[in-house]
Scaffold this motif. Structure first.
Motif: not given
Length: 207
Positions: A40-46
């Motif tokens: 989820l955090a990686l998706g927000a960063m992307l």
């Protein structure tokens, strides 16, 4: 930066598709929470990197790009939500034990967050408001730093949500199934609203 963090945290603590996914990970077991939240955090960063790369300008020039992102994200949320509703006690999204790995949870979490058009729209509208044109750092780098702060907030809050659901509902199978169905219904509802919004915009003549 403190002002941005306050606004970002307010958005993160508002329940939505990310909350539903974190809860489903907690119901699946403590070991699934960390990879799901990391996804989820990686998706927000992307999504942040997409904003920094100039997606806003691309969407302004080609509105169909946003439509495509919205439809794709809504379809994915719909698929996940239906799977959670139909099999609340099974592995997330109909996975078997063989395929219920940490990598799957991370990848799906990245898709849930990264393909969430509402998050992309919020970041498109929010991040530029906190960028300083006269700062020494380039605008794109400022956006990435702010997005990293937002992703960190996501990680902390969703970790608490996932572990909390595991602790509270782990020993209550009936309640866990009910919450899983509610989470699935929430994803389906969000997907339906996104689709309806696109249909409404498509049916509304331009002024």
């Amino acid at each position: 930066m403190a002002a941005f963090w306050a606004v970002s945290l307010l958005l993160v603590v508002t329940p939505g598709a990310d909350w539903a996914y974190a809860i489903s990970a907690g119901l699946r077991g403590r070991s699934k929470v960390a990879p799901a939240v990391l996804g989820l955090a990686l998706g927000a960063m992307l999504a942040t990197l997409a904003v920094a790369a100039g997606v806003g300008a691309l969407v302004a020039k080609h509105p169909l790009v946003l439509t495509a992102i919205t439809v794709l994200g809504a379809a994915y949320l719909l698929w996940l939500g239906v799977a959670m509703w139909r099999s609340p006690g099974a592995a997330h999204a109909g996975q078997t034990q063989m395929h219920d790995t940490s990598w799957h949870w991370l990848a799906k979490g990245t898709c849930v967050s990264g393909l969430n058009p509402k998050q992309l729209l919020l970041l498109l509208a929010l991040l530029p408001q906190f960028v300083q044109q006269t700062a020494q750092w380039p605008v794109a780098l400022q956006i990435v730093v702010l997005g990293g702060l937002h992703a960190a907030s996501c990680a902390v809050v969703y970790m608490g949500v996932g572990l909390g659901s595991q602790r509270v509902l782990g020993a209550r199978p009936a309640a866990a199934q009910w919450v899983s169905r509610v989470s699935g219904g929430l994803m389906v509802g969000i997907a339906a609203m996104l689709m309806a919004e696109q249909l409404w915009l498509g049916a509304t003549p331009a002024l």
